[in-house]
Design an enzyme around this catalytic site. Sequence first.
Site, PDB file in Angstrom:
ATOM      1  N   ASN A  55      52.632  44.519  40.885  1.00 21.86           N
ATOM      2  CA  ASN A  55      51.794  44.339  39.706  1.00 21.86           C
ATOM      3  C   ASN A  55      50.976  45.592  39.457  1.00 21.86           C
ATOM      4  O   ASN A  55      50.065  45.899  40.222  1.00 21.86           O
ATOM      5  CB  ASN A  55      50.882  43.119  39.934  1.00 21.86           C
ATOM      6  CG  ASN A  55      50.042  42.786  38.720  1.00 21.86           C
ATOM      7  OD1 ASN A  55      50.018  43.536  37.747  1.00 21.86           O
ATOM      8  ND2 ASN A  55      49.346  41.672  38.770  1.00 21.86           N
ATOM      9  N   ASN A  85      52.183  41.894  30.904  1.00 15.14           N
ATOM     10  CA  ASN A  85      51.040  41.184  31.460  1.00 15.14           C
ATOM     11  C   ASN A  85      50.123  40.825  30.286  1.00 15.14           C
ATOM     12  O   ASN A  85      50.446  41.092  29.120  1.00 15.14           O
ATOM     13  CB  ASN A  85      50.318  42.107  32.471  1.00 15.14           C
ATOM     14  CG  ASN A  85      49.582  41.343  33.550  1.00 15.14           C
ATOM     15  OD1 ASN A  85      48.905  40.364  33.284  1.00 15.14           O
ATOM     16  ND2 ASN A  85      49.727  41.786  34.783  1.00 15.14           N
ATOM     17  N   LYS A 145      51.226  34.002  43.128  1.00 14.99           N
ATOM     18  CA  LYS A 145      50.039  34.687  42.607  1.00 14.99           C
ATOM     19  C   LYS A 145      50.007  36.077  43.234  1.00 14.99           C
ATOM     20  O   LYS A 145      50.323  36.238  44.424  1.00 14.99           O
ATOM     21  CB  LYS A 145      48.774  33.903  43.025  1.00 14.99           C
ATOM     22  CG  LYS A 145      47.480  34.655  42.816  1.00 14.99           C
ATOM     23  CD  LYS A 145      47.198  34.940  41.344  1.00 14.99           C
ATOM     24  CE  LYS A 145      45.974  35.835  41.185  1.00 14.99           C
ATOM     25  NZ  LYS A 145      45.774  36.230  39.758  1.00 14.99           N
ATOM     26  N   CYS A 187      46.916  44.554  36.450  1.00 13.81           N
ATOM     27  CA  CYS A 187      45.814  43.593  36.428  1.00 13.81           C
ATOM     28  C   CYS A 187      44.644  44.225  35.678  1.00 13.81           C
ATOM     29  O   CYS A 187      44.156  45.282  36.083  1.00 13.81           O
ATOM     30  CB  CYS A 187      45.366  43.204  37.836  1.00 13.81           C
ATOM     31  SG  CYS A 187      43.940  42.080  37.778  1.00 13.81           S
ATOM     32  N   ASN A 203      41.398  35.303  30.293  1.00 14.16           N
ATOM     33  CA  ASN A 203      41.066  35.184  31.712  1.00 14.16           C
ATOM     34  C   ASN A 203      40.560  36.504  32.258  1.00 14.16           C
ATOM     35  O   ASN A 203      41.016  37.583  31.879  1.00 14.16           O
ATOM     36  CB  ASN A 203      42.286  34.709  32.521  1.00 14.16           C
ATOM     37  CG  ASN A 203      43.087  35.874  33.086  1.00 14.16           C
ATOM     38  OD1 ASN A 203      42.780  36.402  34.137  1.00 14.16           O
ATOM     39  ND2 ASN A 203      44.106  36.296  32.352  1.00 14.16           N
TER      40      ASN A 203
HETATM   41  O1  LIG Z   1      42.498  38.411  36.891  1.00  8.34           O
HETATM   42  C1  LIG Z   1      43.628  38.260  37.470  1.00  8.34           C
HETATM   43  O2  LIG Z   1      43.770  37.815  38.632  1.00  8.34           O
HETATM   44  C2  LIG Z   1      44.807  38.665  36.673  1.00  8.34           C
HETATM   45  N1  LIG Z   1      44.827  38.297  35.360  1.00  8.34           N
HETATM   46  C3  LIG Z   1      45.803  38.704  34.499  1.00  8.34           C
HETATM   47  O3  LIG Z   1      45.794  38.355  33.292  1.00  8.34           O
HETATM   48  N2  LIG Z   1      46.813  39.486  34.948  1.00  8.34           N
HETATM   49  C4  LIG Z   1      46.869  39.892  36.256  1.00  8.34           C
HETATM   50  O4  LIG Z   1      47.814  40.631  36.618  1.00  8.34           O
HETATM   51  C5  LIG Z   1      45.826  39.459  37.154  1.00  8.34           C
HETATM   52 CL1  LIG Z   1      45.905  39.952  38.817  1.00  8.34          CL
END
Ligand SMILES: O=C(O)c1[nH]c(=O)[nH]c(=O)c1Cl
Length: 311
Positions: A127, A193, A44, A130, A68
């Site tokens: 990353n 992503n 993660k 996000c 999400n």
């Molecule tokens: O809300 C998140 O943790 C999240 N959720 C995503 O769909 N991609 C990401 O890179 C991240 Cl870091």
Amino acid sequence: TTLKTTLAGYKFDNCMMNAAGIRCATVTDLAGLRDSRAGSLVTKSATPQPRDGNPEPRMRGLQYGCINSMGLPNHGFDYYLNFLLEEQKSHPQQTNFMSIAGTTLEDDLSMLKQIQESAFAGLTELNLSCPNVPGKPQVGYDFDAVERYLTAVFAFFKKPLGVKLPPYFDLMHFDQITAILNQYPLAFVNSINSVGNGLMIDPESETVLIKPKGGFGGIGGAYIKPTALANVRALAQRLNPGIAIIGTGGVQNGMDIFEHILCGASMVQVGTQLGFEGPKIFNRLSQELTRIMAAKGYDSIADFRGKLKTL
Ligand SMILES: O=C(O)c1[nH]c(=O)[nH]c(=O)c1Cl
């Protein structure tokens, strides 16, 4: 027929693995991935300190995927680095990935300095995409910021590193981002992503499905496969051949993995569907991909990687 692949000089027994964020937040999750048919695992995305993330409900399964807005909940950088260092001792035959997602450049540099000085021998996924930290724009959509970040990173970071990118939707943007990425000694680029800031509604209750950001969240799953394949293909057509591509987005079955590889992927990551089925999915996906390759007369993924034909 073999599903093995190489990426940035590292060998993997299987060309499929989890996507960061799905079933990889705890040691139990990560051990489950290590014990599965997946060829590698990624943690993660980590921040320097543990984070609770956004208020719940913050993730919902949907008819063709999921939405999400987790908000980067994670146990903190040390937790994941310690797991990966233990893994190197107990399972030295598998190369793994560490994902980091600082909310500032300073946080990213601080974590990268610790990785640089550590015994970690795997690959790092930075990353830049996000979509769910309120008030924090995606670095991947700010091309000057991408340049600033990568210049600062490669001033000192010497271990293999790749970036996780958001989806782009304009051919000029593919040209612009790859012109930047090609200036750096990247081991790989991971695309895509989730498709940021989608909205799903319950028409019965006339309400959004998730709490954070008024219901806006990243979309994953079958909905995003056309965008994922286009991004993998566009990057493969433009990136220096020394930069490998990890394809992520919309994988539900072996044919989807085949399509990502046809577009140029050397490794394919599974997110939403892994969330639904658990690590045993890699048995099914491996069997399906093997059968497809055998039926087409391909012995290895190198036989067809990047060989998508146009009309
Ligand atoms: O809300 C998140 O943790 C999240 N959720 C995503 O769909 N991609 C990401 O890179 C991240 Cl870091």
